[in-house]
Design a protein around this motif. Structure first.
Motif, PDB file in Angstrom:
ATOM      1  N   UNK A 193       0.842  -1.377  -0.068  1.00  0.00           N
ATOM      2  CA  UNK A 193       0.098   0.101  -0.092  1.00  0.00           C
ATOM      3  C   UNK A 193       0.648   1.076   0.020  1.00  0.00           C
ATOM      4  N   UNK A 194       2.133   1.143  -0.545  1.00  0.00           N
ATOM      5  CA  UNK A 194       2.910   2.050  -0.740  1.00  0.00           C
ATOM      6  C   UNK A 194       2.941   3.160  -1.776  1.00  0.00           C
ATOM      7  N   UNK A 248      11.904  -0.126  -6.207  1.00  0.00           N
ATOM      8  CA  UNK A 248      11.268  -1.246  -7.356  1.00  0.00           C
ATOM      9  C   UNK A 248       9.697  -1.537  -6.851  1.00  0.00           C
ATOM     10  N   UNK A 249       9.179  -1.276  -8.023  1.00  0.00           N
ATOM     11  CA  UNK A 249       7.591  -1.095  -8.021  1.00  0.00           C
ATOM     12  C   UNK A 249       7.091  -2.472  -8.378  1.00  0.00           C
ATOM     13  N   UNK A 250       5.845  -2.868  -7.585  1.00  0.00           N
ATOM     14  CA  UNK A 250       5.320  -4.112  -8.078  1.00  0.00           C
ATOM     15  C   UNK A 250       3.666  -3.580  -7.911  1.00  0.00           C
ATOM     16  N   UNK A 251       2.994  -3.754  -9.005  1.00  0.00           N
ATOM     17  CA  UNK A 251       1.496  -3.604  -8.766  1.00  0.00           C
ATOM     18  C   UNK A 251       0.732  -4.942  -8.487  1.00  0.00           C
ATOM     19  N   UNK A 265      -2.484  -0.245  -7.051  1.00  0.00           N
ATOM     20  CA  UNK A 265      -2.539   0.711  -8.061  1.00  0.00           C
ATOM     21  C   UNK A 265      -1.137   0.796  -8.349  1.00  0.00           C
ATOM     22  N   UNK A 266      -0.892  -0.151  -9.807  1.00  0.00           N
ATOM     23  CA  UNK A 266       0.456  -0.029 -10.575  1.00  0.00           C
ATOM     24  C   UNK A 266       1.279   1.041 -10.736  1.00  0.00           C
ATOM     25  N   UNK A 267       0.237   1.931 -11.309  1.00  0.00           N
ATOM     26  CA  UNK A 267       0.951   3.291 -11.718  1.00  0.00           C
ATOM     27  C   UNK A 267       1.348   4.190 -10.509  1.00  0.00           C
ATOM     28  N   UNK A 268       0.645   4.141  -9.408  1.00  0.00           N
ATOM     29  CA  UNK A 268       1.232   4.784  -8.217  1.00  0.00           C
ATOM     30  C   UNK A 268       2.207   4.200  -7.606  1.00  0.00           C
TER      31      UNK A 268
END
Ligand SMILES: NC(=O)c1ccc[n+]([C@@H]2O[C@H](COP(=O)([O-])OP(=O)(O)OC[C@H]3O[C@@H](n4cnc5c(N)ncnc54)[C@H](O)[C@@H]3O)[C@@H](O)[C@H]2O)c1
Length: 246
Positions: free
Chosen positions: A8-9, A49-52, A34-37
């Motif tokens: 939820x970051x 590093x991002x994960x949707x 929310x992958x874009x966020x």
């Protein structure tokens, strides 16, 4: 370099935790449905590093861990939702939605990460509760019950995983001027009244919660296990202070 995984970051308190962790030298895995966020927050960090991902989806969470290669040093189960409405009119769909993200999501993600932490023999897990766990706000549906369950689950995890070197604690934020509460505090009168009801005479900030996360995650919290850390400026202890007196 240590890794902190924050769910939820993509917004609110989780985003503040991710930023504070990056500033403290962590590599940060930014998880959000929310992958874009998630991508935007990860991009703003020195090493993100991002994960949707939906935290209640076992396969998706396992895929994140495979991609990371190793269990993170710290997991913050911060993802949470609230569905407002009085209990009498509360739909089962709304009730289940909150249980699914808040409670099941916390379990699914913690269990997946704990497997790797226990194999390594070290790790810290921090679960986001709320003062609603002990002081339910009328009209907040399943939210208080899920937050109470998170405290119980935290104690249970601490018992089962402590011997394997994994510490598990919960944080219970109070009136926080961020994230899901932003619409509430957009009303200046409500801001003033709520802030004034807190013994410290102010609303909390997302940074206040991030500070507590960094403390519990650090070696300074090395003997704290199964604890619920209330971060609320003293508000849940203030019942007698509000009594009418002559
Ligand atoms: N803001 C407050 O006043 C307050 C007070 C007490 C506790 N909390 C808790 O702090 C945590 C963060 O809340 P916030 O105020 O920043 O809310 P927020 O709504 O700003 O952020 C929550 C984030 O979680 C994400 N999310 C929702 N469902 C998800 C799912 N299934 N999988 C992955 N991500 C998901 C959302 O997309 C969002 O980015 C929550 O657990 C909340 O219950 C907040």
């Amino acid at each position: 370099m240590k890794t902190m995984m924050v769910t939820g970051a993509g917004a609110g308190i989780g985003e503040a935790i991710a930023c504070a962790a990056a500033a403290a030298g962590y590599r940060v895995a930014v998880l959000d449905v929310d992958a874009a966020r998630a991508a935007a927050v990860a991009l703003s960090l020195k090493d993100g590093v991002a994960f949707g991902v939906d935290v209640s989806d076992e396969q998706a969470v396992d895929a994140v861990l495979r991609s990371l290669g190793a269990a993170p040093d710290v997991l913050v189960n911060n993802a949470g939702i609230v569905r407002f409405g009085p209990l009498l009119e509360h739909s089962l769909e709304n009730f289940k939605a909150a249980v699914n993200v808040n409670l099941i999501g916390t379990f699914v993600t913690a269990r997946a990460v704990a497997r790797g932490m226990l194999e390594r023999g070290s790790g810290v897990i921090i679960n986001m509760s709320s003062i609603n766990a002990t002081h339910p706000a009328p009209g907040s549906g399943a939210y208080p019950a899920t937050k109470a369950a998170i405290v119980s689950l935290t104690q249970h995890m601490a018992l089962e995983w402590g011997p394997g070197g994994v510490r598990v604690n919960a944080i219970a934020p109070g009136f926080i001027d961020a994230g899901m509460s932003t619409p509430i505090y957009a009303n200046p009168r409500v801001r003033e009244l709520r802030g004034g009801a807190v013994p410290q005479r102010r609303l909390g900030t997302a940074q206040d919660i991030a500070n507590a996360v960094l403390f519990l995650a650090s070696d300074q919290g090395s003997y704290i296990n199964g604890h619920e850390l209330i971060v609320d400026g003293g508000v849940v202890n203030s019942v007698l202070a509000g009594l009418p007196r002559e």
